[in-house]
Design a protein around this motif. Structure first.
Motif, mmCIF file in Angstrom:
data_model
loop_
_atom_site.group_PDB
_atom_site.id
_atom_site.type_symbol
_atom_site.label_atom_id
_atom_site.label_comp_id
_atom_site.label_asym_id
_atom_site.label_seq_id
_atom_site.Cartn_x
_atom_site.Cartn_y
_atom_site.Cartn_z
ATOM 1 N N ASP A 139 0.735 -1.181 -0.110
ATOM 2 C CA ASP A 139 -0.159 0.019 -0.093
ATOM 3 C C ASP A 139 0.940 1.309 0.011
ATOM 4 O OD1 ASP A 139 -2.670 -1.427 0.476
ATOM 5 O OD2 ASP A 139 -1.851 -1.843 2.326
ATOM 6 N N ALA A 140 2.157 1.157 0.608
ATOM 7 C CA ALA A 140 2.725 2.393 0.544
ATOM 8 C C ALA A 140 4.435 1.747 0.496
ATOM 9 C CB ALA A 140 2.777 3.254 1.438
ATOM 10 N N VAL A 141 5.226 2.663 0.109
ATOM 11 C CA VAL A 141 6.871 2.238 0.041
ATOM 12 C C VAL A 141 7.585 3.267 0.806
ATOM 13 C CG1 VAL A 141 8.838 1.524 -1.160
ATOM 14 C CG2 VAL A 141 6.530 0.941 -1.792
ATOM 15 N N PHE A 142 8.605 3.100 1.688
ATOM 16 C CA PHE A 142 9.331 3.930 2.188
ATOM 17 C C PHE A 142 10.959 3.495 2.047
ATOM 18 C CE2 PHE A 142 12.260 5.422 5.921
ATOM 19 C CZ PHE A 142 12.197 6.730 5.635
ATOM 20 N N LEU A 143 11.626 4.402 1.080
ATOM 21 C CA LEU A 143 12.922 4.082 0.827
ATOM 22 C C LEU A 143 13.895 4.659 1.901
ATOM 23 C CD1 LEU A 143 12.757 4.695 -3.144
ATOM 24 C CD2 LEU A 143 12.801 2.671 -1.815
ATOM 25 N N ALA A 144 14.828 3.842 2.405
ATOM 26 C CA ALA A 144 15.846 4.158 3.516
ATOM 27 C C ALA A 144 17.229 3.325 2.911
ATOM 28 C CB ALA A 144 15.270 3.927 4.845
ATOM 29 N N ILE A 145 17.650 3.516 1.572
ATOM 30 C CA ILE A 145 18.577 2.895 1.140
ATOM 31 C C ILE A 145 19.890 3.231 1.445
ATOM 32 C CG2 ILE A 145 17.232 1.763 -0.490
ATOM 33 C CD1 ILE A 145 18.008 3.964 -2.313
#
Length: 454
Positions: free
Chosen positions: A229-235
Motif C-alpha cells: 500500500d505504500a513504500v518507504f525508501l531508506a537505502i
C-alpha cells in the motif's frame, strides 16, 4: 604474536588483551549515583533549548527529571516515544553540537548537563530488563514496504507497526541495523548493542525483516509498489566516491566504509590486517572512525588529510580532538594528486597544498609533498546507488531522492528518508526523525483513504 604479513599490512600487531583495552567502551554507563548527580544539574527549562536542538524533539527536561526521581521506566518511555533508537543515539549523537551544545549551563559554568550519558542510562536500563514500553494497535489491514533496515527504516517500521500496519522490512545486508551495525566505530557501540537494539525494536510485532534483498537485483520499486500500500525508501548511500587520481587501484588503497564494516563484523580483531603507516583521506566522521580504529589496531602512524581547513570539516570538534588524543595526525589544506606505489602496492600519497578564495573555492598552490603509507583509506563521501528505483523521484542532480517536508517523493505512494534523501543533516538522529515523519505521513494517507471509502 602471530603476524600475517602482506607487504607492510599485517594482522596481529596487538595481542588480544591490548585490543580489548583499545576497543573498550569510550563512554561507560553511568552508575545510579553518578546519574542522580548529573540529573540534578538540569534546570528543567521551559521551552528548553536542548529540546529544540534535538532533531527528534525528545522531551529532555522531562526524562531527566524522571531519572532524578528514580523513575527510569518513565524516562525511557519519554526518550523512546520520540526516538525509538534512543539507545544508539545516546552513544553516537554529536551532542556537543546538538542538545548539550544548546544547554543553558554552557553560559553559567561552561559544563552542559551530560544529556547523552543520561539518555543512555535510562534506555539501557529499559532494554536490559526487556521492558514492554509499547503496545501495537489492532491490525489495520495495510501493508508497507520499508527498504533499508538502518536508522530511518527501523524508525519508520516501528511507528507504522505501532499504528497497526504490517511492515516488511528489506535490507541488502545479512542483518539489520544499517550504519549502526556496519558503519560506526566499534569503541562507540560495544557488546553487540546494535543487534540487541534491532531485536528490541522488532519485538513490538507486525514487522517482518527480510535480509539479503538488494534493490535492482532482487526487487524493484515498481514491484514493491504493486505489492504494498505504500513504500518507504531508506537505502542510504551505498556507493563510495573515488579519488579520481593516478594509483588509486594499487594494493593497499581501500574504502574506509568497507574497512569499518569488516572491523565491526570481525569476531577476532587480531586477525584484521592494518598498515604500519596509514593515510586516511577525508574530513568527516567516517574518516575519524577509520583513522582512530587504524591506530587502535596497532598502526604506528596514522595521518588524516583533508583538502580544506578545519572549519569546513564535517567531523565535529569533539571528534577531531578525540582523534588527535588517540595519536592521529591531522593535515589540513591538502588534496591528493597521486597515489604512489612500487608498481603493485601503495608506498605513499602525493598531496598538493591548497588555499581558499573569498568565495570558498579551493585552488592548488603548486607546492606538493608526500606522506609515506602502506595503507590508504578513502573517506571522501558516499553516493546514491539508484538501481531498481524510478529516476523520476531523484533530485535534479541525481545525487539524492527529492522529498518534501513529510518525506514524500513525487510518487504518491512512495516516501524516502535518511541519507538517501535530501532532508538535512547526515546524522543517525536525523535519519530517525525522517523515518518518524514518513510513518506519520503514510498513516495520515491511510486515514484519508479510509475516510473517503466510508
Amino acid at each position: 604474536m602471530t603476524m600475517k604479513e602482506t607487504g607492510d599490512i599485517a594482522a596481529g600487531r596487538l595481542d588480544a588483551g591490548q585490543l580489548a583495552c583499545q576497543f573498550a567502551d569510550i563512554a561507560p554507563l553511568l552508575d545510579p549515583g553518578a546519574a542522580a548527580i548529573a540529573a540534578s544539574r538540569c534546570h528543567y527549562c521551559y521551552d528548553a533549548p536542548c529540546v529544540q536542538a534535538c532533531p527528534t524533539q525528545i522531551d529532555i527536561p522531562s526524562f531527566i527529571r524522571k531519572i532524578g526521581n528514580g523513575n527510569l521506566k518513565g524516562a525511557a518511555l519519554d526518550i523512546l516515544s520520540a526516538n525509538p533508537l534512543g539507545g544508539m543515539c545516546a552513544r553516537v549523537c554529536p551532542t556537543e553540537i546538538l542538545c548539550e551544545g544548546a544547554c543553558v549551563r554552557n553560559h553559567q559554568d561552561g559544563k552542559p548537563v551530560t544529556i547523552g550519558a543520561l539518555q543512555r542510562h535510562a534506555t539501557d536500563w529499559a532494554m536490559a530488563r526487556g521492558e514492554a514500553l509499547f503496545k501495537r494497535a489492532a491490525d489495520s489491514g495495510r501493508h508497507v514496504a520499508v527498504v533499508g533496515a538502518g536508522p530511518a527504516g527501523l524508525a519508520c517500521a516501528h511507528r507504522l507497526a505501532l499504528a497497526g500496519h504490517r511492515v516488511t522490512l528489506f535490507d541488502a545486508h545479512e542483518k539489520g541495523g544499517g550504519l549502526n551495525e556496519f558503519g560506526i566505530a566499534a569503541y562507540k557501540t560495544v557488546d553487540d548493542f546494535a543487534r540487541r537494539e534491532v531485536e528490541w525494536l522488532l519485538s513490538v510485532g507486525g514487522i517482518e525483516l527480510r535480509t539479503g534483498v538488494v534493490m535492482g537485483r532482487d526487487v524493484s520499486l515498481a514491484e514493491l509498489r504493486q505489492q504494498h500500500d505504500a513504500v518507504f525508501l531508506a537505502i542510504g548511500l551505498a556507493g563510495v566516491k573515488a579519488l579520481g587520481v593516478e594509483g588509486e587501484t594499487l594494493e593497499g588503497v581501500l574504502d574506509a566504509v568497507d574497512f569499518i564494516a569488516r572491523l565491526r563484523q570481525s569476531t577476532d580483531l587480531s586477525t584484521l590486517p592494518v598498515g604500519r603507516r596509514v593515510v586516511v583521506i577525508g574530513g568527516g566522521n567516517t574518516a575519524v572512525d577509520a583513522a582512530v580504529q587504524s591506530k587502535k589496531l596497532g598502526a604506528q602512524s596514522v595521518t588524516m588529510a583533508y583538502r580544506r581547513g578545519v572549519q569546513a570539516m564535517s567531523a565535529t570538534w569533539a571528534e577531531r580532538e578525540f582523534a588527535q588524543t588517540q595519536g592521529v595526525s591531522l593535515v589540513l589544506n591538502a588534496r591528493p594528486v597521486r597515489v604512489l606505489g612500487d608498481g603493485k602496492r601503495v608506498t605513499g600519497v602525493e598531496f598538493e597544498w591548497t588555499r581558499e578564495d573569498a568565495d570558498g573555492r579551493i585552488a592548488g598552490t603548486g607546492e606538493c609533498f608526500v606522506i609515506e603509507a602502506d595503507m590508504v583509506l578513502k573517506a571522501i563521501g558516499q553516493t546514491l546507488v539508484a538501481a531498481g528505483i524510478d529516476r523520476e523521484i531523484l533530485g535534479l542532480d541525481g545525487a539524492r531522492i527529492a522529498v518534501d517536508g513529510e518525506c514524500r517523493t513525487s510518487l504518491a505512494d512512495v516516501w524516502a528518508g535518511g541519507d538517501c534523501a535530501a532532508t538535512g543533516l547526515d546524522l543517525t538522529v536525523q535519519s530517525v526523525q525522517d523515518g518518524k515523519l514518513a510513518a506519520a505521513s503514510i498513516d495520515r494517507m491511510f486515514a484519508r483513504t479510509a475516510a473517503c471509502a466510508a
